[in-house]
Write a protein that holds these residues in place. Structure first.
Motif, PDB file in Angstrom:
ATOM      1  N   ALA A  66     -27.673  -7.768 -36.733  1.00 40.53           N
ATOM      2  CA  ALA A  66     -29.079  -8.103 -36.994  1.00 40.53           C
ATOM      3  C   ALA A  66     -29.916  -7.913 -35.736  1.00 40.53           C
ATOM      4  O   ALA A  66     -30.316  -8.858 -35.073  1.00 40.53           O
ATOM      5  N   TYR A  67     -30.144  -6.674 -35.407  1.00 41.47           N
ATOM      6  CA  TYR A  67     -30.984  -6.318 -34.260  1.00 41.47           C
ATOM      7  C   TYR A  67     -32.274  -5.679 -34.764  1.00 41.47           C
ATOM      8  O   TYR A  67     -32.277  -4.967 -35.771  1.00 41.47           O
ATOM      9  N   ALA A  68     -33.337  -5.905 -33.989  1.00 43.39           N
ATOM     10  CA  ALA A  68     -34.629  -5.346 -34.388  1.00 43.39           C
ATOM     11  C   ALA A  68     -34.779  -3.894 -33.951  1.00 43.39           C
ATOM     12  O   ALA A  68     -35.587  -3.159 -34.508  1.00 43.39           O
ATOM     13  N   GLU A  69     -34.007  -3.488 -32.925  1.00 39.56           N
ATOM     14  CA  GLU A  69     -34.114  -2.111 -32.435  1.00 39.56           C
ATOM     15  C   GLU A  69     -33.115  -1.220 -33.166  1.00 39.56           C
ATOM     16  O   GLU A  69     -31.966  -1.611 -33.389  1.00 39.56           O
ATOM     17  N   ASP A  70     -33.550  -0.001 -33.452  1.00 41.63           N
ATOM     18  CA  ASP A  70     -32.765   0.954 -34.215  1.00 41.63           C
ATOM     19  C   ASP A  70     -31.358   1.171 -33.645  1.00 41.63           C
ATOM     20  O   ASP A  70     -30.354   0.998 -34.339  1.00 41.63           O
ATOM     21  N   ILE A  71     -31.294   1.519 -32.360  1.00 47.43           N
ATOM     22  CA  ILE A  71     -30.000   1.879 -31.770  1.00 47.43           C
ATOM     23  C   ILE A  71     -29.069   0.664 -31.712  1.00 47.43           C
ATOM     24  O   ILE A  71     -27.866   0.767 -31.945  1.00 47.43           O
ATOM     25  N   ASP A 107     -43.834 -24.122 -33.156  1.00 48.72           N
ATOM     26  CA  ASP A 107     -43.476 -23.033 -32.235  1.00 48.72           C
ATOM     27  C   ASP A 107     -43.976 -21.735 -32.879  1.00 48.72           C
ATOM     28  O   ASP A 107     -43.185 -20.881 -33.277  1.00 48.72           O
ATOM     29  N   ASP A 108     -45.311 -21.625 -32.987  1.00 50.25           N
ATOM     30  CA  ASP A 108     -45.890 -20.571 -33.829  1.00 50.25           C
ATOM     31  C   ASP A 108     -45.556 -19.157 -33.356  1.00 50.25           C
ATOM     32  O   ASP A 108     -45.269 -18.282 -34.160  1.00 50.25           O
ATOM     33  N   ASP A 109     -45.614 -18.950 -32.024  1.00 56.14           N
ATOM     34  CA  ASP A 109     -45.334 -17.602 -31.505  1.00 56.14           C
ATOM     35  C   ASP A 109     -43.900 -17.189 -31.850  1.00 56.14           C
ATOM     36  O   ASP A 109     -43.642 -16.060 -32.263  1.00 56.14           O
ATOM     37  N   LEU A 110     -42.981 -18.142 -31.677  1.00 59.00           N
ATOM     38  CA  LEU A 110     -41.581 -17.842 -31.934  1.00 59.00           C
ATOM     39  C   LEU A 110     -41.348 -17.623 -33.440  1.00 59.00           C
ATOM     40  O   LEU A 110     -40.589 -16.729 -33.833  1.00 59.00           O
ATOM     41  N   ALA A 111     -42.016 -18.435 -34.266  1.00 59.32           N
ATOM     42  CA  ALA A 111     -41.870 -18.273 -35.718  1.00 59.32           C
ATOM     43  C   ALA A 111     -42.353 -16.885 -36.127  1.00 59.32           C
ATOM     44  O   ALA A 111     -41.696 -16.190 -36.925  1.00 59.32           O
ATOM     45  N   GLU A 112     -43.475 -16.474 -35.564  1.00 56.06           N
ATOM     46  CA  GLU A 112     -44.013 -15.139 -35.857  1.00 56.06           C
ATOM     47  C   GLU A 112     -43.024 -14.074 -35.384  1.00 56.06           C
ATOM     48  O   GLU A 112     -42.793 -13.063 -36.049  1.00 56.06           O
ATOM     49  N   ALA A 113     -42.435 -14.320 -34.211  1.00 54.85           N
ATOM     50  CA  ALA A 113     -41.477 -13.361 -33.655  1.00 54.85           C
ATOM     51  C   ALA A 113     -40.241 -13.247 -34.551  1.00 54.85           C
ATOM     52  O   ALA A 113     -39.710 -12.148 -34.756  1.00 54.85           O
ATOM     53  N   VAL A 114     -39.771 -14.367 -35.100  1.00 50.90           N
ATOM     54  CA  VAL A 114     -38.601 -14.329 -35.994  1.00 50.90           C
ATOM     55  C   VAL A 114     -38.944 -13.528 -37.253  1.00 50.90           C
ATOM     56  O   VAL A 114     -38.161 -12.670 -37.694  1.00 50.90           O
ATOM     57  N   ARG A 115     -40.145 -13.785 -37.816  1.00 47.36           N
ATOM     58  CA  ARG A 115     -40.565 -13.017 -39.011  1.00 47.36           C
ATOM     59  C   ARG A 115     -40.620 -11.521 -38.691  1.00 47.36           C
ATOM     60  O   ARG A 115     -40.130 -10.685 -39.444  1.00 47.36           O
ATOM     61  N   GLY A 116     -41.246 -11.205 -37.554  1.00 47.74           N
ATOM     62  CA  GLY A 116     -41.398  -9.794 -37.157  1.00 47.74           C
ATOM     63  C   GLY A 116     -40.047  -9.137 -36.920  1.00 47.74           C
ATOM     64  O   GLY A 116     -39.807  -8.002 -37.350  1.00 47.74           O
ATOM     65  N   ALA A 117     -39.152  -9.865 -36.243  1.00 46.66           N
ATOM     66  CA  ALA A 117     -37.828  -9.296 -35.940  1.00 46.66           C
ATOM     67  C   ALA A 117     -37.071  -9.048 -37.248  1.00 46.66           C
ATOM     68  O   ALA A 117     -36.440  -7.998 -37.430  1.00 46.66           O
ATOM     69  N   ALA A 118     -37.153 -10.015 -38.189  1.00 48.09           N
ATOM     70  CA  ALA A 118     -36.443  -9.861 -39.469  1.00 48.09           C
ATOM     71  C   ALA A 118     -36.977  -8.653 -40.225  1.00 48.09           C
ATOM     72  O   ALA A 118     -36.212  -7.893 -40.839  1.00 48.09           O
ATOM     73  N   MET A 385     -29.911 -13.844 -25.499  1.00 48.64           N
ATOM     74  CA  MET A 385     -30.195 -14.048 -26.923  1.00 48.64           C
ATOM     75  C   MET A 385     -31.686 -14.291 -27.012  1.00 48.64           C
ATOM     76  O   MET A 385     -32.195 -15.247 -26.467  1.00 48.64           O
ATOM     77  N   ALA A 386     -32.414 -13.427 -27.650  1.00 49.59           N
ATOM     78  CA  ALA A 386     -33.861 -13.557 -27.556  1.00 49.59           C
ATOM     79  C   ALA A 386     -34.581 -12.936 -28.740  1.00 49.59           C
ATOM     80  O   ALA A 386     -34.072 -12.058 -29.412  1.00 49.59           O
ATOM     81  N   VAL A 387     -35.789 -13.424 -29.008  1.00 47.44           N
ATOM     82  CA  VAL A 387     -36.678 -12.856 -30.020  1.00 47.44           C
ATOM     83  C   VAL A 387     -37.974 -12.542 -29.302  1.00 47.44           C
ATOM     84  O   VAL A 387     -38.526 -13.411 -28.641  1.00 47.44           O
ATOM     85  N   GLU A 388     -38.443 -11.326 -29.410  1.00 47.65           N
ATOM     86  CA  GLU A 388     -39.613 -10.939 -28.624  1.00 47.65           C
ATOM     87  C   GLU A 388     -40.908 -11.492 -29.213  1.00 47.65           C
ATOM     88  O   GLU A 388     -41.227 -11.276 -30.374  1.00 47.65           O
ATOM     89  N   THR A 389     -41.664 -12.230 -28.382  1.00 46.29           N
ATOM     90  CA  THR A 389     -42.970 -12.736 -28.815  1.00 46.29           C
ATOM     91  C   THR A 389     -44.058 -11.825 -28.266  1.00 46.29           C
ATOM     92  O   THR A 389     -43.805 -10.979 -27.426  1.00 46.29           O
ATOM     93  N   ASP A 390     -45.301 -12.030 -28.736  1.00 45.96           N
ATOM     94  CA  ASP A 390     -46.395 -11.161 -28.298  1.00 45.96           C
ATOM     95  C   ASP A 390     -46.641 -11.250 -26.803  1.00 45.96           C
ATOM     96  O   ASP A 390     -47.085 -10.306 -26.176  1.00 45.96           O
ATOM     97  N   ASP A 391     -46.338 -12.446 -26.217  1.00 47.06           N
ATOM     98  CA  ASP A 391     -46.641 -12.596 -24.796  1.00 47.06           C
ATOM     99  C   ASP A 391     -45.430 -12.298 -23.907  1.00 47.06           C
ATOM    100  O   ASP A 391     -45.370 -12.687 -22.764  1.00 47.06           O
ATOM    101  N   GLY A 392     -44.439 -11.613 -24.430  1.00 47.37           N
ATOM    102  CA  GLY A 392     -43.324 -11.209 -23.562  1.00 47.37           C
ATOM    103  C   GLY A 392     -41.987 -11.406 -24.221  1.00 47.37           C
ATOM    104  O   GLY A 392     -41.884 -11.800 -25.371  1.00 47.37           O
ATOM    105  N   ALA A 393     -40.930 -11.123 -23.475  1.00 44.42           N
ATOM    106  CA  ALA A 393     -39.580 -11.194 -24.029  1.00 44.42           C
ATOM    107  C   ALA A 393     -39.084 -12.621 -24.015  1.00 44.42           C
ATOM    108  O   ALA A 393     -38.489 -13.083 -23.055  1.00 44.42           O
ATOM    109  N   GLU A 394     -39.356 -13.345 -25.058  1.00 39.17           N
ATOM    110  CA  GLU A 394     -38.895 -14.727 -25.158  1.00 39.17           C
ATOM    111  C   GLU A 394     -37.472 -14.749 -25.673  1.00 39.17           C
ATOM    112  O   GLU A 394     -36.681 -15.593 -25.316  1.00 39.17           O
ATOM    113  N   ASN A 395     -37.152 -13.813 -26.525  1.00 35.87           N
ATOM    114  CA  ASN A 395     -35.869 -13.854 -27.202  1.00 35.87           C
ATOM    115  C   ASN A 395     -35.509 -12.464 -27.711  1.00 35.87           C
ATOM    116  O   ASN A 395     -36.325 -11.799 -28.318  1.00 35.87           O
ATOM    117  N   ARG A 396     -34.257 -12.003 -27.438  1.00 40.27           N
ATOM    118  CA  ARG A 396     -33.944 -10.596 -27.666  1.00 40.27           C
ATOM    119  C   ARG A 396     -33.175 -10.264 -28.937  1.00 40.27           C
ATOM    120  O   ARG A 396     -32.806  -9.108 -29.134  1.00 40.27           O
TER     121      ARG A 396
END
Ligand code: FAD
Length: 397
Positions: A66-71, A107-118, A385-396
């Protein structure tokens, strides 16, 4: 006789006559050594200690694609395919288990990041659903979900004992003809490629190719050979609790803690210390603050009051952009390191990729080409272990 290996897909004659040294008997090194030996190469695998004595023997064994990046998604999927195919061989087994990544309310930024990553994971064909806290609780009653804003649930996932992967694949590599030399620290040389085994000094053995998969020691080893790579080792931590846990694997991105079922009960971790560590002098025990933080999150998220059986630290390696260094750094000298905490779960695929590069069968991944850096870059260590938020790499993830 030439042919295609059904597991690796490699041409079993592609390596005929090619002499390869692999430095590092961790998950990546043993995979590369195995695939090269199966392809007919004359392989010697060196480790300064035992097989699996580096980070691979200390990893948590959380596996997913479950990665957001293609490779990353592609490598994750290939790795899972190989983990499943290997399950049941030697001591190695792969246990299917869904993986949940969640963010808390507020944790709105992170919640948005989880939705975006999914969403990006789905775009790459990954089986990932987005659910709210109520639905998460219905699906996984062992989790406490009242404060969960959003969760991504990945189905193609599971866990294993990482050490058993390394020892099993090392045995298979030996059966395929690789020579495995433990307690053999080496120095690497370039032009021509070679290694000098400490006990045989000052003799340097020449090889057609040298693969450096030496984990936290990779930067030092290559620097001594005159090759600069931007890698920083850093500590991460884990704990095993003897109290049972019957649920999915989960990562609470708001707390920065993950957990999975474990034969003893439960394994939890993260405890990233984003400070460059000395690979020859670092604290192998877990910190008190980590145990306090992880215990609090386990109580909140899973009603789990940990009965600590074992707690430890290990070294991961960071790069300036969070992507690994996978490819040639000098004529015939290749590097495979810089996994940002995701090195074990991708090892069956990254080891395969570096073996393919040695044999000239492709396997090169442009995004991971070490040539993208000069080697002297200054950078901060970002959490693995990270999910990327709009303001930087919070979580990958
Ligand atoms: C607590 C913890 C939990 C983790 N959890 C996960 C997880 O759930 N999933 C995941 O994907 N990743 C996880 N990781 C990260 C993972 O462990 C690493 O990314 C991965 O194991 C790296 O494998 P490797 O083969 O590159 O290196 P290593 O396993 O570190 O192997 C390198 C080897 O090189 C040898 N070596 C070094 N110098 C020399 C020399 N001069 N000569 C000969 N040999 C040498 C070392 O002895 C070592 O055995 C975790 C890490 C830790 C510490």
């Amino acid at each position: 006789m030439a042919g295609r290996d059904p597991d690796t897909g490699a041409d079993s004659a592609a390596g005929d006559g090619v002499r390869v040294a692999v430095v590092g008997a961790g998950a990546v090194g043993v995979t590369a050594a195995h695939d090269l030996a199966v392809a007919g190469a004359d392989v010697t695998l060196f480790d300064k200690g035992e097989v699996a004595s580096g980070a691979s023997g200390r990893a948590a064994g959380v596996l997913y694609d479950a990665y957001a990046e293609d490779i990353d998604a592609e490598l994750g999927a290939r790795a899972l395919e190989r983990f499943r195919a290997l399950s049941g061989t030697g001591d190695f087994s792969f246990t299917e288990c869904p993986y949940v990544m969640l963010a808390r309310e507020g944790d709105d930024d992170l919640a948005e990041a989880v939705r975006g990553a999914a969403e990006r994971m789905r775009v790459h064909g990954r089986e990932v659903e987005t659910v709210d806290g109520d639905e998460l609780g219905e699906r996984f009653p062992s989790l406490r979900t009242g404060d969960v804003a959003v969760a991504a649930v990945a189905r193609n996932a599971g866990w294993t004992d990482p050490g058993s992967y390394v020892t099993t694949v090392a045995d298979l590599a030996a059966s395929a003809g690789a020579e495995i030399r433990t307690d053999s620290p080496v120095a690497v040389s370039t032009a021509p490629p070679g290694v000098a085994v400490a006990s045989e000094a000052p003799v340097t053995r020449r090889f057609d190719a040298v693969v450096v998969a030496a984990g936290a020691h990779t930067k030092q080893l290559l620097a001594d050979a005159g090759v600069a790579v931007p890698l920083k080792p850093y500590r991460v931590q884990a704990v095993v609790s003897a109290r049972s846990f019957d649920g999915p694997m989960w990562y609470d991105a708001s707390a920065g803690v993950y957990a999975r079922p474990h034969p003893t009960g439960l394994l939890a971790g993260d405890g990233t210390v984003p400070v460059e560590a000395d690979p020859d002098d670092w604290d192998r025990d877990a910190d008190d603050w980590f145990l306090a933080d992880v215990s609090e999150t386990l109580r909140e998220r899973a009603g789990h009051d940990p009965d600590v059986e074992r707690a430890w630290a290990g070294l991961c390696t960071a790069t300036p952009d969070g992507d690994p260094l996978l490819g040639e750094v000098a004529d015939g000298v290749l590097v495979a390191a810089g996994w940002q905490g995701h090195g074990f779960m991708r090892a069956p695929a990254t080891g395969e990729a570096i073996a393919g590069q040695v044999l000239g069968e492709g396997g090169g991944i442009a995004q991971f080409d070490p040539g993208r850096f000069d080697g002297d870059e200054e950078f901060e260590i970002s959490e693995g272990m990270a999910v990327e938020t709009d303001d930087g790499a919070e979580n990958r993830s």
